[in-house]
Write an enzyme that holds these catalytic residues in place. Structure first.
Site, mmCIF file in Angstrom:
data_model
loop_
_atom_site.group_PDB
_atom_site.id
_atom_site.type_symbol
_atom_site.label_atom_id
_atom_site.label_comp_id
_atom_site.label_asym_id
_atom_site.label_seq_id
_atom_site.Cartn_x
_atom_site.Cartn_y
_atom_site.Cartn_z
ATOM 1 N N GLU A 86 0.810 -1.222 0.000
ATOM 2 C CA GLU A 86 0.000 0.000 0.000
ATOM 3 C C GLU A 86 0.838 1.265 0.000
ATOM 4 O O GLU A 86 0.592 2.179 -0.768
ATOM 5 C CB GLU A 86 -0.925 0.042 1.226
ATOM 6 C CG GLU A 86 -2.285 -0.598 1.026
ATOM 7 C CD GLU A 86 -2.201 -2.084 1.080
ATOM 8 O OE1 GLU A 86 -1.147 -2.584 1.517
ATOM 9 O OE2 GLU A 86 -3.156 -2.758 0.692
ATOM 10 N N HIS A 145 -11.209 -4.751 10.037
ATOM 11 C CA HIS A 145 -11.745 -4.520 8.708
ATOM 12 C C HIS A 145 -12.999 -3.671 8.731
ATOM 13 O O HIS A 145 -13.717 -3.615 7.742
ATOM 14 C CB HIS A 145 -12.099 -5.850 8.026
ATOM 15 C CG HIS A 145 -10.908 -6.580 7.485
ATOM 16 N ND1 HIS A 145 -10.042 -7.268 8.274
ATOM 17 C CD2 HIS A 145 -10.452 -6.714 6.220
ATOM 18 C CE1 HIS A 145 -9.096 -7.812 7.521
ATOM 19 N NE2 HIS A 145 -9.319 -7.493 6.276
#
Lengths: 432, 366
Positions: B95, B164
């Protein structure tokens, strides 16, 4: 496969390069960076056992075969020299500009004209000059907070850099960036980043754009990007992520490590499991090269190969430059942890003195010409300080400017219209 | 959120199920006057990406699984086949690296759309979103603008656990230099994404995984390839006069359902879909409060320093004399999201919580 010949030598305190005749030659073609060899082709290995150098065992010595061969020939015929007179003077002028500018920054800081964080580049000029003077205007440079000299080498006028440091509106970023955030769209200096490792992905992105322009937009584009960063950054995750992606996609980038052994007060040897940074290149599938970063000619030689590789589309290279900063990490750093003997050792390897010596020895320039350049640079620096002094500070309305390229990003004001359309907003007198 | 803690919650599973399935039906009723064309949010985003990529060759997509896998949530389905691997770039799991690469590409003239598999993973790249994207136009005094879009699902899904499920609207919404969008319907998704891709500034586009499959009616205008929704303007989903309910993303659907329930009890609620977290459409919110005199904010994110906190502050600052009741804030519970289904339900606002808060604002609670 080429063999690597190890020959541990005792290094005296002079530059490792000068022992070239006692260094082992590598069997194989002279270009160590040809893409067929992925860096297994390592050149000779010296172990520095002199107490004056803190670089401990198994430091890889310097220079390409090309340089070694040229140095061995003692003839002064111009054909054998690494540079022409014009090139030599350009290099000299650029390094003097960098040195004089940074010295002036220190003076101005202690007089209170500059403030905040200022990180000076004294001692590392060979790396900036060696690499950046080979670039075209369209090529990009991405740097760290130690970016004044990179900006200057790339062509940003000294006046603009000095004004920026003084926080004046005539600075290259109108005073909004500061010492650590030098940007110039015209000269393709894409920053100036305060975070360690932040510039590396950005540089990789600029290289990605180069490739995209060529392959998708079908433009005639062979721009190369240089990413400059230090030894401390080489332990950061983003560095490895980018080495992977640059090699994976064969991006036209050169990763230039300015290994000055110190990350503020943290010695490279204390923080890194394997201090030989150039080795990390082959692990990702690109050549890794180590070069003496105190010698501008050697850096230039290596840079030529690396930039050439990138331009031809052969992919990235990792270049580790052994260099040293003569001053502390920043002007606020008392610099107490570094051994004075180490500093003295590197002071004898001052890149400017070395280049001067080379120019004299090879009759490329005389004392008078170099003094003329010194004088010219002094005048440029003085002029830039005067210019910065006399420039105005940013006006009130500048606080809210340039936050967005599309100022409607400030949203809708209480009257239901976009804030940026309110004249009081743009003049800085509206209540926000 | 306080309501969740105060009341003993009896899991009314049937009620909950009815609510979930009812979202589509409610949306239909809210759009009763528009055409019969329906589109899922997934298709809306896919079509917006497709059209923008075809209109401008500088637009490209980058992210994990966006290419050959057709998108982790199938949002980028078909784009690889249409535009090729140079424009739909599958990245390694890096990322920080690929976000930085996107920013660098944007610096130098391209228009990247970077996908985060969920915005939770954006935390690995948040340095680039804030420091190299949001602040660059300012630090370079306008020389380097960053026309990049960061998009991906935000907020809670179902049973995916604490790492999440976080909502990042408040974090990104506090940062100058960014534009932060949170679409609800298919029309929002299409219009806002197109506006975001055409925008010269960095835009954080917060989608919602549970909305991807929802169908919404779309007008012919929405389907046009030049359709854009202006950034910074909220939408009044339902007009009312008794209480204002302000929400974004999935909570808009819940608020509309709550409004229906309230209507049966004689409370006529106005539901505002913020659409844009930054810049916040303060004038729309204030105008509504000046009409209804009561406000309830609803969000999925954590309560402290949330979007609701900002809205309440803005209402108190600008419309204090118009308030007839204290501002009501509903947010997710102040806990990392649990996994077990029943307590996960308790950790996020449900329709009954919105109804209860609205009634409290109208002084009608028991």
């Amino acid at each position: 496969m080429a063999k690597i010949i190890h020959n541990p030598l005792v290094l005296s305190s002079s530059r490792s390069a000068e022992k070239s005749e006692s260094c082992c030659k590598l069997s194989g073609p002279t270009s160590f960076m040809s893409s067929k060899f992925l860096g297994n082709k390592l050149l000779s290995t010296n172990s520095a056992t002199s107490p004056a150098t803190r670089r401990s065992a198994a430091v890889v010595a310097v220079s390409s075969d090309v340089v070694k061969e040229k140095k061995l020939k003692s003839s002064s015929s111009l054909a054998n020299l690494l540079i022409t007179k014009e090139e030599g003077l350009v290099l000299y002028e650029d390094m003097i500009l960098g040195r004089a500018f940074e010295d002036m920054c220190a003076q101005m800081y202690y007089r209170g004209k500059m403030f905040g964080f200022v990180h000076l580049y004294n001692g590392q000029e060979a790396v900036s000059t060696g690499f950046i003077k080979l670039l075209k205007q369209e090529d990009c440079v991405v740097s760290t907070y130690r970016d004044h000299v990179h900006a200057l080498s790339k062509g940003v006028p000294a006046r603009q850099v000095m004004s920026e440091l003084f926080g004046k509106t005539t600075g290259c970023c109108r005073g909004q960036g500061g010492s650590m955030h030098m940007f110039s769209k015209e000269h393709n200096v894409l920053g100036g980043f305060a975070f360690i490792g932040e510039g590396i992905p950005v540089a990789t992105g600029a290289a990605f754009t180069s490739k995209y322009k060529r392959e998708v937009l079908k433009e005639d584009c062979d721009e190369v990007t240089l990413a400059f960063f230090g030894d401390g950054t080489c332990n950061n995750g983003q560095f490895f992520e980018c080495l992977n992606m640059a090699a994976l996609w064969k991006l036209p980038i050169v990763f230039v490590v300015e290994n000055n052994l110190w990350a503020i007060g943290m010695s490279h040897l204390r923080s890194t499991s394997d201090p030989q940074i150039w080795k990390k290149g082959p692990a990702f599938g690109m050549p890794g090269v180590h070069v003496d970063g105190m010698d501008v000619l050697k850096v230039r030689e290596v840079a030529q190969e690396a930039i050439g590789r990138a331009r031809r589309g052969e992919g990235p290279t990792l270049v580790e430059c052994e260099t040293y900063r003569f001053r502390g990490h920043s002007l606020a750093d008392p610099d107490e942890l570094r051994d004075p003997a180490e500093k003295a050792h590197y002071a004898t390897r001052d890149p400017i003195t070395s280049l001067k010596k080379y120019l004299f020895e090879n009759n490329l320039a005389n004392e008078a010409e170099l003094k003329a350049i010194d004088k010219k640079i002094d005048e440029i620096i003085e002029d830039s300080v005067e210019f910065a002094d006399e420039s105005p500070v940013p006006a009130r309305n500048q606080l809210l400017e340039n936050v967005f390229a599309d100022p409607r990003g400030f949203g809708i004001g209480p009257d239901g219209k976009y804030r940026c359309e309110d004249p009081k907003f743009t003049q800085g007198t509206a209540q926000v | 959120m306080l309501g969740i803690l105060r009341q003993t919650v009896v899991a009314k599973l049937n009620h909950a199920l009815n609510c979930e399935q009812g979202i589509g039906a409610v949306a239909l009723r809210a759009y009763s006057s528009s055409s019969a064309n329906k589109m899922t949010v997934r298709d809306a985003i896919n079509s917006a990406l497709d059209e923008e990529m075809s209109a401008d060759p500088k637009v490209f997509m980058m992210g994990e699984e966006v290419g050959e896998y057709q998108g982790a949530y199938k949002i980028t389905k078909g784009l690889l086949d249409k535009y090729g691997p140079e424009r739909v770039v599958d990245t390694p799991i890096t990322e920080a690296g690929f976000t930085g690469i996107g920013v660098g590409a944007a610096y130098h003239g391209l228009r990247p759309v970077v996908e985060f598999m969920t915005f939770n993973f954006s935390m690995q790249a948040i340095d680039h979103i804030i420091n190299s994207a949001a602040k660059s136009n300012y630090m370079s005094a306008g020389q380097i603008s960053v026309p990049i879009v960061f998009r991906g699902p935000n907020g809670a899904a179902s049973g995916v656990g604490a790492q999440h499920s976080q909502c990042y609207a408040a974090w990104f919404g506090s940062c100058p230099g960014l534009k932060v969008l949170a679409p609800y319907s298919a029309e929002d998704a299409r219009g806002l994404l197109k506006a975001a891709i055409r925008d010269p500034d960095p835009v954080v586009f917060l989608e919602n995984e549970l909305l991807y499959g929802e169908s919404f009616p779309v007008s012919a205008e929405t389907l046009d390839s030049s359709f854009c929704v202006p950034i910074g303007k909220a939408k009044i989903e339902r007009e009312g006069k008794d209480v204002t309910i302000v929400a974004y993303s999935k909570m808009v659907g819940f608020s509309l359902q709550a409004a229906d329930i309230l209507a049966k009890e004689g409370i006529n609620a106005e539901v505002i879909n913020l659409r844009s977290i930054r810049p916040l459409d303060r004038s729309a919110v204030n105008a509504s409060v000046r009409k209804t005199n009561r406000i309830v904010t609803v969000e999925e994110g954590f309560p402290q320093h949330g979007v609701g906190a900002e809205i309440c502050a803005t209402v108190v600052e600008d419309s204090f004399e118009y308030l007839d009741a204290p501002v009501e804030r509903i947010a997710g519970a102040d806990v990392p999201t649990p996994y077990a289904a029943n307590i996960e339900r308790m950790a996020f606002p449900q329709v009954e919580d919105i109804v209860r808060a609205a009634k409290r604002a109208c002084y009608r609670s028991r």
